[in-house]
Design an enzyme around this catalytic site. Structure first.
Site, PDB file in Angstrom:
ATOM      1  N   ARG A 123      42.653  34.188  44.422  1.00  0.00           N
ATOM      2  CA  ARG A 123      41.351  34.740  44.804  1.00  0.00           C
ATOM      3  C   ARG A 123      40.399  33.664  45.331  1.00  0.00           C
ATOM      4  O   ARG A 123      40.518  32.487  45.000  1.00  0.00           O
ATOM      5  CB  ARG A 123      40.687  35.400  43.585  1.00  0.00           C
ATOM      6  CG  ARG A 123      41.393  36.647  43.087  1.00  0.00           C
ATOM      7  CD  ARG A 123      40.977  37.869  43.854  1.00  0.00           C
ATOM      8  NE  ARG A 123      41.682  39.075  43.437  1.00  0.00           N
ATOM      9  CZ  ARG A 123      41.337  40.290  43.830  1.00  0.00           C
ATOM     10  NH1 ARG A 123      40.317  40.462  44.638  1.00  0.00           N
ATOM     11  NH2 ARG A 123      42.027  41.337  43.426  1.00  0.00           N
ATOM     12  N   ASP A 141      33.313  45.649  48.485  1.00  0.00           N
ATOM     13  CA  ASP A 141      33.986  46.196  47.304  1.00  0.00           C
ATOM     14  C   ASP A 141      33.214  47.237  46.501  1.00  0.00           C
ATOM     15  O   ASP A 141      33.806  48.173  46.003  1.00  0.00           O
ATOM     16  CB  ASP A 141      34.368  45.041  46.364  1.00  0.00           C
ATOM     17  CG  ASP A 141      35.555  45.379  45.478  1.00  0.00           C
ATOM     18  OD1 ASP A 141      36.479  46.072  45.939  1.00  0.00           O
ATOM     19  OD2 ASP A 141      35.558  44.951  44.315  1.00  0.00           O
ATOM     20  N   HIS A 193      33.786  52.451  44.756  1.00  0.00           N
ATOM     21  CA  HIS A 193      34.654  51.284  44.899  1.00  0.00           C
ATOM     22  C   HIS A 193      35.145  51.288  46.340  1.00  0.00           C
ATOM     23  O   HIS A 193      36.190  51.839  46.659  1.00  0.00           O
ATOM     24  CB  HIS A 193      35.822  51.385  43.910  1.00  0.00           C
ATOM     25  CG  HIS A 193      36.695  50.165  43.910  1.00  0.00           C
ATOM     26  ND1 HIS A 193      38.042  50.213  43.635  1.00  0.00           N
ATOM     27  CD2 HIS A 193      36.420  48.864  44.140  1.00  0.00           C
ATOM     28  CE1 HIS A 193      38.558  49.005  43.696  1.00  0.00           C
ATOM     29  NE2 HIS A 193      37.581  48.171  44.005  1.00  0.00           N
ATOM     30  N   LYS A 216      41.878  47.969  53.506  1.00  0.00           N
ATOM     31  CA  LYS A 216      40.428  48.181  53.371  1.00  0.00           C
ATOM     32  C   LYS A 216      39.630  46.981  53.884  1.00  0.00           C
ATOM     33  O   LYS A 216      38.697  47.137  54.674  1.00  0.00           O
ATOM     34  CB  LYS A 216      40.095  48.456  51.896  1.00  0.00           C
ATOM     35  CG  LYS A 216      38.617  48.637  51.587  1.00  0.00           C
ATOM     36  CD  LYS A 216      38.421  49.276  50.223  1.00  0.00           C
ATOM     37  CE  LYS A 216      38.918  48.425  49.089  1.00  0.00           C
ATOM     38  NZ  LYS A 216      37.902  47.483  48.582  1.00  0.00           N
ATOM     39  N   THR A 217      40.004  45.796  53.454  1.00  0.00           N
ATOM     40  CA  THR A 217      39.278  44.597  53.870  1.00  0.00           C
ATOM     41  C   THR A 217      39.461  44.340  55.362  1.00  0.00           C
ATOM     42  O   THR A 217      38.508  44.042  56.089  1.00  0.00           O
ATOM     43  CB  THR A 217      39.750  43.374  53.057  1.00  0.00           C
ATOM     44  OG1 THR A 217      39.536  43.625  51.668  1.00  0.00           O
ATOM     45  CG2 THR A 217      38.997  42.123  53.456  1.00  0.00           C
ATOM     46  N   ARG A 260      43.049  40.917  35.911  1.00  0.00           N
ATOM     47  CA  ARG A 260      42.383  41.673  34.851  1.00  0.00           C
ATOM     48  C   ARG A 260      43.381  42.051  33.759  1.00  0.00           C
ATOM     49  O   ARG A 260      44.567  42.212  34.007  1.00  0.00           O
ATOM     50  CB  ARG A 260      41.751  42.944  35.419  1.00  0.00           C
ATOM     51  CG  ARG A 260      40.512  42.734  36.257  1.00  0.00           C
ATOM     52  CD  ARG A 260      39.888  44.063  36.649  1.00  0.00           C
ATOM     53  NE  ARG A 260      40.853  44.971  37.240  1.00  0.00           N
ATOM     54  CZ  ARG A 260      41.423  45.992  36.600  1.00  0.00           C
ATOM     55  NH1 ARG A 260      41.120  46.250  35.349  1.00  0.00           N
ATOM     56  NH2 ARG A 260      42.292  46.770  37.212  1.00  0.00           N
ATOM     57  N   LYS A 265      33.967  42.872  37.409  1.00  0.00           N
ATOM     58  CA  LYS A 265      34.348  44.268  37.188  1.00  0.00           C
ATOM     59  C   LYS A 265      33.688  44.864  35.945  1.00  0.00           C
ATOM     60  O   LYS A 265      33.525  46.084  35.862  1.00  0.00           O
ATOM     61  CB  LYS A 265      35.872  44.386  37.081  1.00  0.00           C
ATOM     62  CG  LYS A 265      36.598  44.129  38.404  1.00  0.00           C
ATOM     63  CD  LYS A 265      36.145  45.084  39.514  1.00  0.00           C
ATOM     64  CE  LYS A 265      36.984  44.923  40.775  1.00  0.00           C
ATOM     65  NZ  LYS A 265      36.482  45.768  41.887  1.00  0.00           N
ATOM     66  N   SER A 289      44.691  48.544  46.812  1.00  0.00           N
ATOM     67  CA  SER A 289      45.264  47.294  47.310  1.00  0.00           C
ATOM     68  C   SER A 289      46.422  47.572  48.274  1.00  0.00           C
ATOM     69  O   SER A 289      47.279  48.407  48.008  1.00  0.00           O
ATOM     70  CB  SER A 289      45.769  46.461  46.122  1.00  0.00           C
ATOM     71  OG  SER A 289      46.321  45.251  46.567  1.00  0.00           O
TER      72      SER A 289
END
Length: 526
Positions: free
Chosen positions: A317, A253, A216, A238-239, A56, A197, A234
């Protein structure tokens, strides 16, 4: 029946070439390969390179300033204003640019729950980005497509480069959000995350008006119907922690929390793939097949992805639909969360591995959004850098963090939700001295929280961070629950704990008009 040519002409978009609407996945892949946008890997995924923009571009995202929204936007370094005249001038150039381009339109939705979903239209210059749009948003049925009326439109033209300051922006790339025109325009960047996003940011602005708390976070649901949400920046896990084989993944997400429960905003996942491990992350690894899009992943001569190679970016990604995950809740809907987990990777090694938060402390830590970024890769810098991202997603939150924190507090009260802060970072010393918390211990702590085993636990209050630390957690050595116990040099622990507490206090000073009970629920330096 939708006449897409007429619909585009209403937006002053006219092209002499073909316009394709909601093409099938095989057709989009075929178009992308023929157009030279990417190559197929041995697993059938489409691999594309996004050029200089591999992530981004936050300094190139602007919100068009209008009187109707002026007092609602949290203007500043994150939410940059742009005047309507600049938007109009660049939009005219964009429509002229695409007058000789084939266009790929995706019509679909953001939001799994019908009463809150946002009908969207994404107009793409590239077939590969139409494929990303198709996989990341929620796809319509044939009947829904026939009468689709978008409430927000995204125009994506990565091939159009503007002239920076001459055009009133900062570089050749720009992302405009205009709430009056109900449009997003993305130019100059091919990074697929800008599409995802931008709509997430729109949802974060629209949902509070409907008393929906936009988050989020990732979310999953147990066999008993208990729903949990995981917030974390990050590198916090979390994942990894939300991908539980014993629980179904609702989404990884972006979600909304309303009076009917929680719902996924998305229809897919946009996972980081750098150093992706086939054994430890088999769900993601298996999802990167035909129909998925890889961004900036190195492909060897045999067509095999090399997920360890970061030559283009560390931010490689993979975009894929959620049904590619075997253990997914395809409705995208869960009940009221029994448990909320805030994840942090504290490289100072001073936060407890798990602690219970009061409602006020939950609001404080939500507004703080703390984790550590490790600076060890930069020559001469050995200390970790404390990072604070409000609401665990500051770049996408258009309103004041307190607006979102109040919604969190209301939901905690209304549904008696338990909130825990889990430190997946260091123990026994800071980065370079201590060691990272064992994943097996973290999993055991999260499991105990989700199963309600910590509700009646005995707690000790930490006198610096004011956190409630359990004396015992099933499957976890009791001595590691108090981080000071794990440090050989107790005096050094006190110094580092005080140092981090001061960083919390300094960061929170930016928030004005926050009730004292929330401010006082945070760390207290000495």
């Amino acid at each position: 029946m939708v006449n897409i040519i007429e619909e585009l002409e209403k937006l002053n978009i006219k092209t002499s070439k073909n316009v394709y609407r909601n093409l099938s996945i095989p057709k989009l892949i075929e178009k992308a390969v023929i157009n030279g946008e990417g190559v197929l890997t041995e697993t059938g995924a489409l691999d594309v390179k996004t050029g200089k923009y591999t992530g981004r571009s936050p300094k190139d995202r602007f919100i068009v300033r209008h009187e109707s929204i002026n007092d609602k936007i949290n203007w500043g370094d994150v939410n940059l204003p742009i005047e309507e005249e600049i938007f109009n001038n660049l939009y005219n150039k964009v429509t002229e640019y695409i007058s000789d381009k084939e266009l790929y339109v995706f019509d679909g939705y953001a939001g799994a729950m019908e009463e809150y979903r946002l009908p969207i239209r994404v107009i793409n210059e590239l077939a590969s980005q139409a494929l990303i749009s198709n996989q990341l948003f929620r796809r319509p049925t044939k009947e829904q497509l026939e009468d689709h009326k978008p409430e927000f439109t995204v125009v994506v033209v990565p091939g159009f480069k503007c002239k920076g300051k001459q055009d009133g922006v900062n570089s050749e790339a720009f992302i405009f959000i205009d709430f009056n025109k109900k449009m997003v325009v993305i130019g100059g960047s091919q990074y697929g995350g800008e599409i995802k996003k931008s709509i997430f940011s729109v949802m974060n602005f629209l949902m509070p008006e409907k008393n929906v708390f936009p988050m989020h976070c990732s979310a999953n649901i147990g066999k008993d119907g208990n729903t949990a949400v995981f917030f974390g920046l990050s590198g916090t896990g979390k994942t990894t922690l939300s991908a539980d084989p014993e629980r179904k993944l609702i989404g990884d997400d972006e979600h909304g929390w309303c009076d009917k429960g929680i719902f996924n905003f998305e229809g897919g996942c946009y996972a980081k793939t750098i150093r992706l491990d086939k054994d430890n992350e088999k769900e993601i690894y298996g999802a990167l097949r035909f129909g998925s899009v890889l961004e900036n992943v190195v492909i060897n001569e045999e067509g095999r992805p090399d997920y360890d190679d970061a030559r283009y970016t560390e931010n490689t990604r993979g975009a894929y639909p959620i049904e590619y995950i075997p253990n997914a809740e395809l409705s995208g809907i869960g009940g009221q969360p029994n448990t909320v987990i805030f994840l942090t990777a504290d490289a100072f090694g001073v936060l407890p591995p798990i602690s219970k938060l009061t409602k006020e402390a939950a609001m404080y830590h939500f507004m703080s959004g703390y984790t550590s970024k490790l600076a060890g890769t930069e020559r001469g810098i050995t200390e970790p850098v404390a990072t604070f991202s409000a609401c665990f997603g500051e770049p996408f939150m258009l309103m004041s963090p307190y607006v979102y924190a109040k919604l969190l507090g209301e939901k905690i009260d209304k549904y008696n939700t338990e909130v825990y802060l889990v430190n997946t970072g260091w123990s026994g010393g800071g980065y370079g001295v201590g060691s990272r918390m064992r994943l097996s211990y973290t999993r055991a702590m999260v499991k105990a929280a989700l199963e309600g085993k910590l509700k009646e636990a005995e707690y000790i209050k930490d006198d610096v961070f004011q956190l409630l630390v359990p004396k015992e957690v099933p499957g976890v050595p009791s001595e590691i629950l108090n981080p000071k116990n794990t440090w050989q040099d107790k005096e050094q622990y006190d110094i580092k704990a005080n140092e981090l507490a001061k960083k919390f206090e300094e960061n929170f000073k930016r928030y004005k008009n926050v009730p004292d009970e929330i401010v006082n629920a945070g760390p207290i330096s000495k």
